[in-house]
Design an enzyme around this catalytic site. Structure first.
Site, PDB file in Angstrom:
ATOM      1  N   MET A  37       0.879  -1.179   0.000  1.00  0.00           N
ATOM      2  CA  MET A  37       0.000   0.000   0.000  1.00  0.00           C
ATOM      3  C   MET A  37       0.910   1.220   0.000  1.00  0.00           C
ATOM      4  O   MET A  37       1.702   1.405   0.924  1.00  0.00           O
ATOM      5  CB  MET A  37      -0.882  -0.029   1.250  1.00  0.00           C
ATOM      6  CG  MET A  37      -1.596   1.255   1.572  1.00  0.00           C
ATOM      7  SD  MET A  37      -2.878   1.703   0.399  1.00  0.00           S
ATOM      8  CE  MET A  37      -4.196   0.615   0.879  1.00  0.00           C
ATOM      9  N   GLY A  70       5.158   0.606  -3.536  1.00  0.00           N
ATOM     10  CA  GLY A  70       5.957   0.368  -4.736  1.00  0.00           C
ATOM     11  C   GLY A  70       7.144   1.320  -4.867  1.00  0.00           C
ATOM     12  O   GLY A  70       7.004   2.518  -4.645  1.00  0.00           O
ATOM     13  N   GLU A 176      -2.179  -5.368 -11.922  1.00  0.00           N
ATOM     14  CA  GLU A 176      -2.863  -4.076 -11.823  1.00  0.00           C
ATOM     15  C   GLU A 176      -2.598  -3.152 -13.020  1.00  0.00           C
ATOM     16  O   GLU A 176      -2.818  -1.949 -12.957  1.00  0.00           O
ATOM     17  CB  GLU A 176      -2.517  -3.361 -10.506  1.00  0.00           C
ATOM     18  CG  GLU A 176      -3.511  -3.646  -9.396  1.00  0.00           C
ATOM     19  CD  GLU A 176      -3.205  -4.937  -8.617  1.00  0.00           C
ATOM     20  OE1 GLU A 176      -2.258  -5.651  -9.012  1.00  0.00           O
ATOM     21  OE2 GLU A 176      -3.930  -5.247  -7.664  1.00  0.00           O
ATOM     22  N   TYR A 178       0.331  -2.394 -14.488  1.00  0.00           N
ATOM     23  CA  TYR A 178       1.615  -1.691 -14.566  1.00  0.00           C
ATOM     24  C   TYR A 178       2.500  -2.318 -15.659  1.00  0.00           C
ATOM     25  O   TYR A 178       2.082  -3.241 -16.351  1.00  0.00           O
ATOM     26  CB  TYR A 178       2.299  -1.711 -13.196  1.00  0.00           C
ATOM     27  CG  TYR A 178       1.571  -0.862 -12.171  1.00  0.00           C
ATOM     28  CD1 TYR A 178       1.480   0.519 -12.322  1.00  0.00           C
ATOM     29  CD2 TYR A 178       0.948  -1.442 -11.066  1.00  0.00           C
ATOM     30  CE1 TYR A 178       0.800   1.305 -11.395  1.00  0.00           C
ATOM     31  CE2 TYR A 178       0.265  -0.659 -10.133  1.00  0.00           C
ATOM     32  CZ  TYR A 178       0.191   0.712 -10.304  1.00  0.00           C
ATOM     33  OH  TYR A 178      -0.490   1.487  -9.396  1.00  0.00           O
ATOM     34  N   ARG A 226       3.887 -10.578  -8.083  1.00  0.00           N
ATOM     35  CA  ARG A 226       2.426 -10.344  -8.035  1.00  0.00           C
ATOM     36  C   ARG A 226       1.881 -10.521  -9.443  1.00  0.00           C
ATOM     37  O   ARG A 226       2.149  -9.720 -10.346  1.00  0.00           O
ATOM     38  CB  ARG A 226       2.122  -8.957  -7.495  1.00  0.00           C
ATOM     39  CG  ARG A 226       0.612  -8.724  -7.310  1.00  0.00           C
ATOM     40  CD  ARG A 226       0.359  -7.615  -6.317  1.00  0.00           C
ATOM     41  NE  ARG A 226      -1.010  -7.141  -6.359  1.00  0.00           N
ATOM     42  CZ  ARG A 226      -1.903  -7.334  -5.395  1.00  0.00           C
ATOM     43  NH1 ARG A 226      -1.572  -8.018  -4.313  1.00  0.00           N
ATOM     44  NH2 ARG A 226      -3.115  -6.853  -5.492  1.00  0.00           N
ATOM     45  N   CYS A 346     -11.805  -2.995   7.940  1.00  0.00           N
ATOM     46  CA  CYS A 346     -11.715  -2.087   6.786  1.00  0.00           C
ATOM     47  C   CYS A 346     -13.029  -2.192   6.020  1.00  0.00           C
ATOM     48  O   CYS A 346     -13.414  -3.275   5.578  1.00  0.00           O
ATOM     49  CB  CYS A 346     -10.558  -2.489   5.884  1.00  0.00           C
ATOM     50  SG  CYS A 346     -10.678  -1.717   4.263  1.00  0.00           S
ATOM     51  N   GLN A 351     -11.720   6.191   1.434  1.00  0.00           N
ATOM     52  CA  GLN A 351     -11.743   7.648   1.591  1.00  0.00           C
ATOM     53  C   GLN A 351     -10.452   8.243   2.129  1.00  0.00           C
ATOM     54  O   GLN A 351     -10.102   9.362   1.770  1.00  0.00           O
ATOM     55  CB  GLN A 351     -12.929   8.054   2.470  1.00  0.00           C
ATOM     56  CG  GLN A 351     -14.247   7.912   1.733  1.00  0.00           C
ATOM     57  CD  GLN A 351     -15.430   8.373   2.571  1.00  0.00           C
ATOM     58  OE1 GLN A 351     -15.357   9.336   3.301  1.00  0.00           O
ATOM     59  NE2 GLN A 351     -16.527   7.668   2.471  1.00  0.00           N
TER      60      GLN A 351
HETATM   61  P1  NAP Z   1     -23.775  17.358   0.077  1.00  0.00           P
HETATM   62  O1  NAP Z   1     -22.726  16.548  -0.546  1.00  0.00           O
HETATM   63  O2  NAP Z   1     -23.448  18.696   0.579  1.00  0.00           O
HETATM   64  O3  NAP Z   1     -24.954  17.449  -0.981  1.00  0.00           O
HETATM   65  C1  NAP Z   1     -26.119  18.163  -0.743  1.00  0.00           C
HETATM   66  C2  NAP Z   1     -26.880  18.352  -2.044  1.00  0.00           C
HETATM   67  O4  NAP Z   1     -28.006  19.141  -1.815  1.00  0.00           O
HETATM   68  C3  NAP Z   1     -26.097  18.992  -3.134  1.00  0.00           C
HETATM   69  O5  NAP Z   1     -26.387  18.277  -4.334  1.00  0.00           O
HETATM   70  C4  NAP Z   1     -26.644  20.418  -3.214  1.00  0.00           C
HETATM   71  O6  NAP Z   1     -26.448  20.665  -4.548  1.00  0.00           O
HETATM   72  C5  NAP Z   1     -28.050  20.272  -2.671  1.00  0.00           C
HETATM   73  N1  NAP Z   1     -28.521  21.372  -1.842  1.00  0.00           N
HETATM   74  C6  NAP Z   1     -27.881  21.970  -0.800  1.00  0.00           C
HETATM   75  N2  NAP Z   1     -28.653  22.925  -0.260  1.00  0.00           N
HETATM   76  C7  NAP Z   1     -29.815  22.939  -0.951  1.00  0.00           C
HETATM   77  C8  NAP Z   1     -31.009  23.701  -0.860  1.00  0.00           C
HETATM   78  N3  NAP Z   1     -31.163  24.641   0.069  1.00  0.00           N
HETATM   79  N4  NAP Z   1     -31.983  23.450  -1.739  1.00  0.00           N
HETATM   80  C9  NAP Z   1     -31.863  22.504  -2.672  1.00  0.00           C
HETATM   81  N5  NAP Z   1     -30.741  21.751  -2.819  1.00  0.00           N
HETATM   82  C10 NAP Z   1     -29.737  21.973  -1.957  1.00  0.00           C
HETATM   83  O7  NAP Z   1     -24.415  16.600   1.301  1.00  0.00           O
HETATM   84  P2  NAP Z   1     -24.867  15.092   1.430  1.00  0.00           P
HETATM   85  O8  NAP Z   1     -25.216  14.466   0.152  1.00  0.00           O
HETATM   86  O9  NAP Z   1     -25.910  15.162   2.482  1.00  0.00           O
HETATM   87  O10 NAP Z   1     -23.605  14.378   1.958  1.00  0.00           O
HETATM   88  C11 NAP Z   1     -23.019  14.799   3.146  1.00  0.00           C
HETATM   89  C12 NAP Z   1     -21.578  14.327   3.215  1.00  0.00           C
HETATM   90  O11 NAP Z   1     -21.582  12.937   3.465  1.00  0.00           O
HETATM   91  C13 NAP Z   1     -20.790  14.516   1.933  1.00  0.00           C
HETATM   92  O12 NAP Z   1     -20.087  15.714   1.928  1.00  0.00           O
HETATM   93  C14 NAP Z   1     -19.845  13.348   1.961  1.00  0.00           C
HETATM   94  O13 NAP Z   1     -18.648  13.717   2.583  1.00  0.00           O
HETATM   95  C15 NAP Z   1     -20.523  12.323   2.819  1.00  0.00           C
HETATM   96  N6  NAP Z   1     -20.999  11.229   1.975  1.00  0.00           N
HETATM   97  C16 NAP Z   1     -20.227  10.743   0.980  1.00  0.00           C
HETATM   98  C17 NAP Z   1     -20.669   9.696   0.233  1.00  0.00           C
HETATM   99  C18 NAP Z   1     -19.816   9.116  -0.860  1.00  0.00           C
HETATM  100  O14 NAP Z   1     -18.707   9.558  -1.075  1.00  0.00           O
HETATM  101  N7  NAP Z   1     -20.271   8.126  -1.569  1.00  0.00           N
HETATM  102  C19 NAP Z   1     -21.905   9.165   0.452  1.00  0.00           C
HETATM  103  C20 NAP Z   1     -22.704   9.700   1.451  1.00  0.00           C
HETATM  104  C21 NAP Z   1     -22.235  10.739   2.201  1.00  0.00           C
HETATM  105  P3  NAP Z   1     -27.164  21.795  -5.392  1.00  0.00           P
HETATM  106  O15 NAP Z   1     -27.013  23.009  -4.549  1.00  0.00           O
HETATM  107  O16 NAP Z   1     -26.422  21.848  -6.681  1.00  0.00           O
HETATM  108  O17 NAP Z   1     -28.544  21.335  -5.602  1.00  0.00           O
HETATM  109 FE1  SF4 Z   2     -10.338   0.620   4.616  1.00  0.00          FE
HETATM  110 FE2  SF4 Z   2     -11.617   2.959   4.296  1.00  0.00          FE
HETATM  111 FE3  SF4 Z   2      -9.636   2.674   6.065  1.00  0.00          FE
HETATM  112 FE4  SF4 Z   2      -9.096   2.700   3.459  1.00  0.00          FE
HETATM  113  S1  SF4 Z   2      -9.936   4.383   4.622  1.00  0.00           S
HETATM  114  S2  SF4 Z   2      -8.267   1.313   4.992  1.00  0.00           S
HETATM  115  S3  SF4 Z   2     -10.839   1.595   2.696  1.00  0.00           S
HETATM  116  S4  SF4 Z   2     -11.620   1.667   6.114  1.00  0.00           S
END
Ligand code: NAP
Ligand code: SF4
Length: 710
Positions: A37, A70, A176, A178, A226, A346, A351
């Site tokens: 890693m 690596g 992977e 490489y 690997r 994990c 992230q």
């Molecule tokens: P977010 O990423 O801040 O997204 C909120 C969304 O709502 C945006 O699309 C925003 O875009 C919209 N919005 C904000 N205020 C608004 C309003 N007053 N009216 C209408 N639309 C509005 O928040 P989240 O989705 O709740 O996620 C929170 C955090 O959780 C993220 O920052 C992330 O770190 C984490 N998270 C990450 C993942 C992942 O990486 N897969 C999954 C879940 C959570 P517009 O303003 O363009 O509409």
């Molecule tokens: Fe695992 Fe997430 Fe930690 Fe990476 S950040 S080692 S994917 S738990």
């Protein structure tokens, strides 16, 4: 050097995992390899103490064989400009502190030699051909015959230097996607000279490297390779070729075959959390049957039971875990001591590890922020143990309580709801994020072991805990006792003893946007949906397309707990014996609902998601037929559905329900007036809801525990 582990005898729960094995010249104390890693500490000499501390901690935790990140054999092989390299005696001598640190804990360590080829992110890249990779803007120069010879010599030089540095061997990175993989696959090797033209000649470069390295380093040095079992790219290697390559590598001098799956450019996920555990172990078993050296399984192995099954069923001789060792360096010791339920799993979120690597940041772990910061954050007993109340049992509160209790503080948690976990509990409800429940299992069990009382269903406020000055605890206890007859102070706790600190981690509440009709019955807040308090109809609009909006769209369209067979079908993963590279045609599952996902921004949906997982989420949305809208203005909500304006036109999306995923606001409802008091510490979402994420929350919690211990 002793290779045994100190302490009590192994339990019988994982007999194969914990049994020793001979790999080339090395007797390994168990079957656990810490896979390579890249941490970001490999490049600069000044970071080597951090690398040594990081690796030594994993050795102390019981892993038998560690593989470094690596190291390029020469400048052309760099991943990035100024990347890690093993190319001089000075570099080798600097690594002595790394190898000594690992050896002092009875483990072995090998240096991984990685030539990035066309995956390098710099203008000097060279490969078998000039085909450009989709993951770098640079086009590779084609290697001439003398370039190939120079490259072989560079590998040999690196191997000899690794030996000089005290490494027990090397791992040659051949998977992977490489350089060596680029020579091996038809997709990237169109040469007609001795290094291409037929499958056998495409194998010549790795074989020649192994042969020449072995001749130079002798037999007392582990030579590990690997090998890619399934390239997951069109025109990748066939299974027949892989088997032939493995046999020839062993003949040329390889002692141990580690296995890799999927090129970095593959459009099939191999490491994200939605990939079923041990998804590729069957292929490892197939390879193992054809060679007479130990073979190691890898990819999505994060549990001692899963590892034991792989080994006991004969699919592999060893298991490789890379990210799991970031999440919990004591994986082996805990498995050995019958404490598997205390393993910090994990959850394959990427992230704080791979997403950091791709952003050129130092690697850590979301669920274990101590990883990579061992010199500053490894728990030490507090100078003056304190009484600490934690308000809120989301991951920030849980992580603080665990980290503080380990340091000897006397901690109690007050949680208003009837369960721990907060937003993380909601995340675990998303299909493909089932692993997230493990983080809550880990914290719950750790707090049990550490004797931290967790008072569920108690809305304690900072004012209650703070206002009465020296008698704060008394006030809080009486208040809690009044509302819960079963409440009893922890035995170690005198009722009159005050809390010295209050950690406020009450988390967030969903932001409710000001849209006419937002109170309509069809509107559901995301936490109401994911907690199961409300359910959605067949046609749904999701307002807000951040991380949670995307997750909710998946929740609405997919069943949870996908089986391996369903997953393979959905991603078009086939047997590499049937199709080169093992890629077939995906057959998506029928979506459960019709979903419309909207945002106001003009940027593509999902753009802000993690580098390594965002594309998987975008692909899932596509497969589920989710209708995406950007640049939207929300006009109103009524019985007809959601009224919007898009591209200057008014439109109604006829839906049964509208799910609100428009971000969050800090929940400071229980903070009261005491926020300015230096004894009150606000962390997690309660501190900053914007760009809220669990990574920051857990890190902040662990840092605070360290700070209060000084
Ligand atoms: P977010 O990423 O801040 O997204 C909120 C969304 O709502 C945006 O699309 C925003 O875009 C919209 N919005 C904000 N205020 C608004 C309003 N007053 N009216 C209408 N639309 C509005 O928040 P989240 O989705 O709740 O996620 C929170 C955090 O959780 C993220 O920052 C992330 O770190 C984490 N998270 C990450 C993942 C992942 O990486 N897969 C999954 C879940 C959570 P517009 O303003 O363009 O509409
Ligand atoms: Fe695992 Fe997430 Fe930690 Fe990476 S950040 S080692 S994917 S738990």
């Amino acid at each position: 050097m002793s290779t045994s582990m100190p302490g009590p005898a192994p339990t019988t729960d994982y007999p194969t995992l914990l049994s020793p094995i001979q790999a080339g010249p090395l007797t390994l104390r168990n079957r656990v390899m810490m896979g390579s890693m890249h941490t970001g500490f490999e490049e600069r000499t000044r970071d080597l103490p951090k690398l040594a501390a990081y690796l030594a901690r994993r050795a102390e935790g019981g892993a038998a064989l560690l593989v470094t990140g690596g190291y390029a054999p020469n400048v052309e092989g760099w991943l990035l400009p100024g990347g890690s390299m093993m190319a001089s005696k000075r570099m080798a001598d600097n690594h002595r502190r790394v190898t000594d640190a690992v050896h002092s804990h009875g483990a072995h360590v090998v240096l991984q030699i990685l030539h990035a080829g066309r995956y390098g992110y710099h203008p000097f890249i060279r490969s078998a051909d000039t085909t450009q990779s989709p993951i770098t803007p640079f086009k590779a120069h084609r290697m001439y015959g003398f370039d190939v010879e120079r490259t072989i010599r560079a590998y040999v030089r690196s191997a000899k230097l690794a030996k000089r540095a005290g490494y027990d061997g090397i791992e040659i990175m051949g998977s992977e996607g490489y350089l060596l993989n680029q020579f091996l696959a038809r997709a990237t090797n169109h040469r007609t000279d001795e290094w291409g033209g037929s499958a056998r000649r495409r194998m010549s470069l790795p074989i020649e490297i192994v042969r020449r390295v072995r001749a130079e380093v002798g037999d007392d040095f582990l030579l590990q390779y690997r090998i890619s079992l399934q390239d997951l790219v069109a025109d990748g290697q066939t299974w027949e070729e892989t088997e032939e390559l493995a046999g020839r590598l062993v003949d040329a001098g390889v002692d141990l075959l580690n296995t890799g799956i999927g090129w970095h450019e593959a459009r099939v996920p191999t490491i994200v959390t939605s990939v079923p555990r041990a998804a590729f172990a069957e292929l490892t078993g197939r390879l193992k049957a054809t060679v007479d050296v130990p073979v190691c399984a890898s990819n999505r192995i994060n549990d001692p039971g899963v590892a034991e099954n792989i080994l006991a069923s004969g699919q592999a001789d060893m298991v490789s875990m890379a990210r799991q060792m970031l999440a919990d360096p004591d994986f082996v010791l805990k498995a050995r001591d019958g404490r598997a339920d205390e393993i910090n799993t994990c959850i394959a979120c990427n992230q704080a590890c791979l997403d950091h690597t791709f952003a050129n940041k130092k690697v850590s772990c979301m669920v274990n922020p101590v990883a990579g910061r061992e010199l500053e954050l490894t728990p030490r007993p507090a100078v003056t143990p304190k009484r600490v109340a934690v308000i809120g049992a989301g991951v920030a509160g849980l992580a603080f309580a665990e980290a503080a209790a380990v340091r000897g503080h006397d901690v109690e948690i007050f949680e208003a709801s009837d369960a721990v976990g907060g937003q993380f509990r909601l995340a675990a409800a998303i299909p493909g994020k089932e692993e997230y429940a493990n983080t809550l299992r880990y914290f719950t069990r750790r707090l049990e072991v550490l004797g931290v009382p967790v008072h569920l269903g108690h809305r304690a406020t900072a004012d209650q805990l703070h206002d009465a000055g020296g008698d704060t605890a008394d006030v809080a206890k009486r208040d809690v006792a009044d509302t819960d007859p079963s409440f009893a102070p922890s035995p170690a706790d005198e009722v009159t003893k005050p809390f010295d600190h209050i950690v406020y981690s009450a988390g967030v509440v969903p932001r409710v946007p000001e849209i006419p009709g937002i109170d309509h019955d069809s509107v559901i807040l995301y936490d109401e949906l994911l907690s199961g308090r409300r359910t959605a109809g067949q046609r749904v609009a999701v307002i807000g397309a951040g991380g949670i909006g995307v997750d909710v769209a998946e929740y609405l369209t997919r069943e949870p707990n996908q089986t391996l067979e369903e997953w393979r079908k959905a991603w078009g993963v086939v047997d590499p014996a049937e199709a080169p590279g093992g890629v077939g045609t995906p057959v998506p599952e029928k979506p459960l609902r019709e979903v419309h996902l909207l945002q106001r921004k003009e940027t593509p949906i999902g753009k802000g998601l993690g580098k390594t997982s965002g594309w998987v989420h975008r692909a899932e949305l596509k497969k589920a037929g989710v209708h995406k809208y950007v640049g939207v203005a929300y006009d109103r909500i009524d019985d007809d559905g959601l009224h919007i304006t898009i591209d200057g036109e008014q439109k109604v999306i006829e839906v049964d329900n509208i799910i609100v995923c428009t971000g969050q606001e800090s929940d400071r409802s229980s903070l009261g007036a005491g926020a300015e008091d230096p004894r009150i510490h606000v962390i997690g979402g309660a501190d900053v809801a914007a760009e809220l994420d669990a990574k920051r929350a857990i890190r902040q919690a662990v840092e605070l525990a360290a700070e209060l211990s000084r």
